[in-house]
Motif scaffolding. Sequence first.
Motif, PDB file in Angstrom:
ATOM      1  N   ALA A  94     -12.910  67.005  63.990  1.00 46.50           N
ATOM      2  CA  ALA A  94     -12.901  66.466  62.621  1.00 46.50           C
ATOM      3  C   ALA A  94     -11.550  66.732  61.959  1.00 46.50           C
ATOM      4  CB  ALA A  94     -14.026  67.106  61.803  1.00 46.50           C
ATOM      5  N   HIS A  95     -10.964  67.865  62.281  1.00 50.08           N
ATOM      6  CA  HIS A  95      -9.672  68.224  61.694  1.00 50.08           C
ATOM      7  C   HIS A  95      -8.587  67.219  62.093  1.00 50.08           C
ATOM      8  CE1 HIS A  95      -6.256  70.726  60.535  1.00 50.08           C
ATOM      9  NE2 HIS A  95      -5.770  70.511  61.739  1.00 50.08           N
ATOM     10  N   HIS A  96      -8.583  66.829  63.369  1.00 50.73           N
ATOM     11  CA  HIS A  96      -7.523  65.938  63.848  1.00 50.73           C
ATOM     12  C   HIS A  96      -7.812  64.470  63.546  1.00 50.73           C
ATOM     13  CE1 HIS A  96      -5.166  69.014  65.652  1.00 50.73           C
ATOM     14  NE2 HIS A  96      -6.124  69.401  66.479  1.00 50.73           N
ATOM     15  N   ALA A  97      -9.085  64.129  63.398  1.00 54.19           N
ATOM     16  CA  ALA A  97      -9.435  62.708  63.264  1.00 54.19           C
ATOM     17  C   ALA A  97      -9.364  62.267  61.799  1.00 54.19           C
ATOM     18  CB  ALA A  97     -10.828  62.474  63.835  1.00 54.19           C
ATOM     19  N   ALA A  98      -8.146  62.129  61.303  1.00 49.30           N
ATOM     20  CA  ALA A  98      -7.983  61.648  59.931  1.00 49.30           C
ATOM     21  C   ALA A  98      -8.378  60.177  59.879  1.00 49.30           C
ATOM     22  CB  ALA A  98      -6.535  61.817  59.496  1.00 49.30           C
ATOM     23  N   PRO A  99      -9.077  59.735  58.816  1.00 52.45           N
ATOM     24  CA  PRO A  99      -9.540  58.342  58.755  1.00 52.45           C
ATOM     25  C   PRO A  99      -8.398  57.332  58.930  1.00 52.45           C
ATOM     26  CG  PRO A  99     -10.368  59.624  56.894  1.00 52.45           C
ATOM     27  CD  PRO A  99      -9.437  60.511  57.644  1.00 52.45           C
ATOM     28  N   ASP A 100      -7.202  57.687  58.445  1.00 49.72           N
ATOM     29  CA  ASP A 100      -6.081  56.749  58.531  1.00 49.72           C
ATOM     30  C   ASP A 100      -5.155  57.070  59.701  1.00 49.72           C
ATOM     31  OD1 ASP A 100      -5.402  59.182  57.520  1.00 49.72           O
ATOM     32  OD2 ASP A 100      -4.035  58.418  55.966  1.00 49.72           O
ATOM     33  N   GLY A 101      -5.577  58.009  60.574  1.00 51.01           N
ATOM     34  CA  GLY A 101      -4.681  58.441  61.652  1.00 51.01           C
ATOM     35  C   GLY A 101      -4.860  57.621  62.921  1.00 51.01           C
ATOM     36  N   ASP A 102      -4.097  57.995  63.936  1.00 58.06           N
ATOM     37  CA  ASP A 102      -4.158  57.328  65.242  1.00 58.06           C
ATOM     38  C   ASP A 102      -5.255  58.016  66.070  1.00 58.06           C
ATOM     39  OD1 ASP A 102      -3.836  56.516  67.844  1.00 58.06           O
ATOM     40  OD2 ASP A 102      -1.760  57.222  68.037  1.00 58.06           O
ATOM     41  N   PRO A 103      -6.363  57.313  66.395  1.00 60.97           N
ATOM     42  CA  PRO A 103      -7.461  57.984  67.102  1.00 60.97           C
ATOM     43  C   PRO A 103      -7.051  58.525  68.470  1.00 60.97           C
ATOM     44  CG  PRO A 103      -7.882  55.617  66.887  1.00 60.97           C
ATOM     45  CD  PRO A 103      -6.658  55.918  66.082  1.00 60.97           C
ATOM     46  N   LEU A 104      -6.168  57.817  69.189  1.00 58.40           N
ATOM     47  CA  LEU A 104      -5.764  58.309  70.520  1.00 58.40           C
ATOM     48  C   LEU A 104      -5.004  59.622  70.396  1.00 58.40           C
ATOM     49  CD1 LEU A 104      -4.653  55.076  72.423  1.00 58.40           C
ATOM     50  CD2 LEU A 104      -6.884  56.200  72.349  1.00 58.40           C
ATOM     51  N   ALA A 105      -4.127  59.690  69.395  1.00 50.95           N
ATOM     52  CA  ALA A 105      -3.370  60.940  69.185  1.00 50.95           C
ATOM     53  C   ALA A 105      -4.327  62.051  68.766  1.00 50.95           C
ATOM     54  CB  ALA A 105      -2.297  60.731  68.119  1.00 50.95           C
ATOM     55  N   ALA A 106      -5.303  61.710  67.923  1.00 47.26           N
ATOM     56  CA  ALA A 106      -6.263  62.731  67.454  1.00 47.26           C
ATOM     57  C   ALA A 106      -7.034  63.310  68.638  1.00 47.26           C
ATOM     58  CB  ALA A 106      -7.229  62.109  66.449  1.00 47.26           C
ATOM     59  N   LEU A 107      -7.467  62.459  69.555  1.00 45.25           N
ATOM     60  CA  LEU A 107      -8.238  62.947  70.708  1.00 45.25           C
ATOM     61  C   LEU A 107      -7.353  63.764  71.645  1.00 45.25           C
ATOM     62  CD1 LEU A 107     -10.610  59.958  71.570  1.00 45.25           C
ATOM     63  CD2 LEU A 107     -10.957  61.873  70.013  1.00 45.25           C
ATOM     64  N   ALA A 108      -6.084  63.370  71.761  1.00 43.55           N
ATOM     65  CA  ALA A 108      -5.159  64.140  72.605  1.00 43.55           C
ATOM     66  C   ALA A 108      -4.930  65.529  71.993  1.00 43.55           C
ATOM     67  CB  ALA A 108      -3.841  63.386  72.763  1.00 43.55           C
ATOM     68  N   HIS A 109      -4.772  65.582  70.656  1.00 44.24           N
ATOM     69  CA  HIS A 109      -4.589  66.885  70.001  1.00 44.24           C
ATOM     70  C   HIS A 109      -5.843  67.745  70.149  1.00 44.24           C
ATOM     71  CE1 HIS A 109      -0.739  65.900  68.504  1.00 44.24           C
ATOM     72  NE2 HIS A 109      -1.140  65.046  67.573  1.00 44.24           N
ATOM     73  N   TYR A 110      -6.995  67.085  70.019  1.00 43.79           N
ATOM     74  CA  TYR A 110      -8.273  67.803  70.192  1.00 43.79           C
ATOM     75  C   TYR A 110      -8.322  68.421  71.590  1.00 43.79           C
ATOM     76  CZ  TYR A 110     -13.073  68.095  71.882  1.00 43.79           C
ATOM     77  OH  TYR A 110     -14.216  68.517  72.512  1.00 43.79           O
ATOM     78  N   ASP A 111      -8.016  67.617  72.601  1.00 45.27           N
ATOM     79  CA  ASP A 111      -8.042  68.103  73.990  1.00 45.27           C
ATOM     80  C   ASP A 111      -7.076  69.263  74.160  1.00 45.27           C
ATOM     81  OD1 ASP A 111      -8.441  67.895  76.957  1.00 45.27           O
ATOM     82  OD2 ASP A 111      -6.322  67.355  76.870  1.00 45.27           O
ATOM     83  N   ARG A 112      -5.870  69.117  73.634  1.00 47.53           N
ATOM     84  CA  ARG A 112      -4.856  70.165  73.807  1.00 47.53           C
ATOM     85  C   ARG A 112      -5.292  71.471  73.137  1.00 47.53           C
ATOM     86  NH1 ARG A 112       0.088  70.075  70.160  1.00 47.53           N
ATOM     87  NH2 ARG A 112      -1.605  71.044  69.017  1.00 47.53           N
ATOM     88  N   ASP A 113      -5.931  71.352  71.973  1.00 55.22           N
ATOM     89  CA  ASP A 113      -6.355  72.560  71.252  1.00 55.22           C
ATOM     90  C   ASP A 113      -7.560  73.233  71.898  1.00 55.22           C
ATOM     91  OD1 ASP A 113      -4.413  72.167  69.418  1.00 55.22           O
ATOM     92  OD2 ASP A 113      -5.747  71.796  67.710  1.00 55.22           O
ATOM     93  N   ARG A 114      -8.492  72.430  72.401  1.00 58.02           N
ATOM     94  CA  ARG A 114      -9.783  73.006  72.797  1.00 58.02           C
ATOM     95  C   ARG A 114      -9.896  73.384  74.271  1.00 58.02           C
ATOM     96  NH1 ARG A 114     -12.053  75.789  69.845  1.00 58.02           N
ATOM     97  NH2 ARG A 114     -14.011  75.549  70.938  1.00 58.02           N
ATOM     98  N   ARG A 115      -9.221  72.672  75.159  1.00 61.53           N
ATOM     99  CA  ARG A 115      -9.465  72.889  76.592  1.00 61.53           C
ATOM    100  C   ARG A 115      -9.097  74.308  77.050  1.00 61.53           C
ATOM    101  NH1 ARG A 115      -6.774  70.463  80.736  1.00 61.53           N
ATOM    102  NH2 ARG A 115      -5.685  69.197  79.200  1.00 61.53           N
TER     103      ARG A 115
END
Length: 177
Positions: A94-115
Amino acid sequence: FIYACAATGEGGSSADGEKAELRRRFGQWHDPVPTLIESVQEHEILRNDVYHMRVPLKAFNRGRTALLGDAAHAMAPTLGQGANMAIEDGVVLAHHAAPDGDPLAALAHYDRDRRPRTNAVVRRAARILRLTSMRSPVTVAARDGLMRAASRSVPGLLLRGFDGIADWRPPTARIGA
Ligand SMILES: Cc1cc2nc3c(=O)[nH]c(=O)nc-3n(C[C@H](O)[C@H](O)[C@H](O)COP(=O)(O)OP(=O)(O)OC[C@H]3O[C@@H](n4cnc5c(N)ncnc54)[C@H](O)[C@@H]3O)c2cc1C
């Protein structure tokens, strides 16, 4: 709820019922274990095999899809962290997935932070599983003796297993912001 784990065959079931099996395995344990077993009805007992991911995923995201929770990092229940990690995943996503942001970048940041974090917890839970599922009387006695001695000489030692887990804080700064 109460749960108990035992190293048994996959898919096994006791011929005379799960309560009888619990009595057999844990009925001689210290109080209040026998009382707790007697307090449950046969139909209230769930018996399931537990699986964990020995080989970590290479990524939690692919295109516009991302996995979280057990789908991404199923772990042994030995640390009681599976649902906690799933909640953290949700917070970070939720932190990375800004409504106006790039969803692919948000998911990549999520993966990098969580894995890295979740894989480390999976490994730690697996190490404890190896300790708790020992069966040879000799190694069990050695383990129990060591645990007792270590707990006496370093109070709070066992709780240190949660260092780096229980002190997690949600992210505040958005990447690239
Ligand atoms: C014995 C035991 C004790 C535990 N104790 C703790 C604890 O103390 N603390 C802790 O943090 N964690 C604990 N856990 C781990 C925790 O239960 C899991 O990590 C957590 O439930 C994972 O949540 P999830 O949403 O990722 O997956 P799940 O809880 O498995 O949820 C997935 C859901 O998706 C549904 N589903 C599957 N396929 C489909 C489909 N095709 N269509 C629709 N729905 C579908 C499933 O029915 C399920 O309801 C324990 C686990 C076990 C086994």
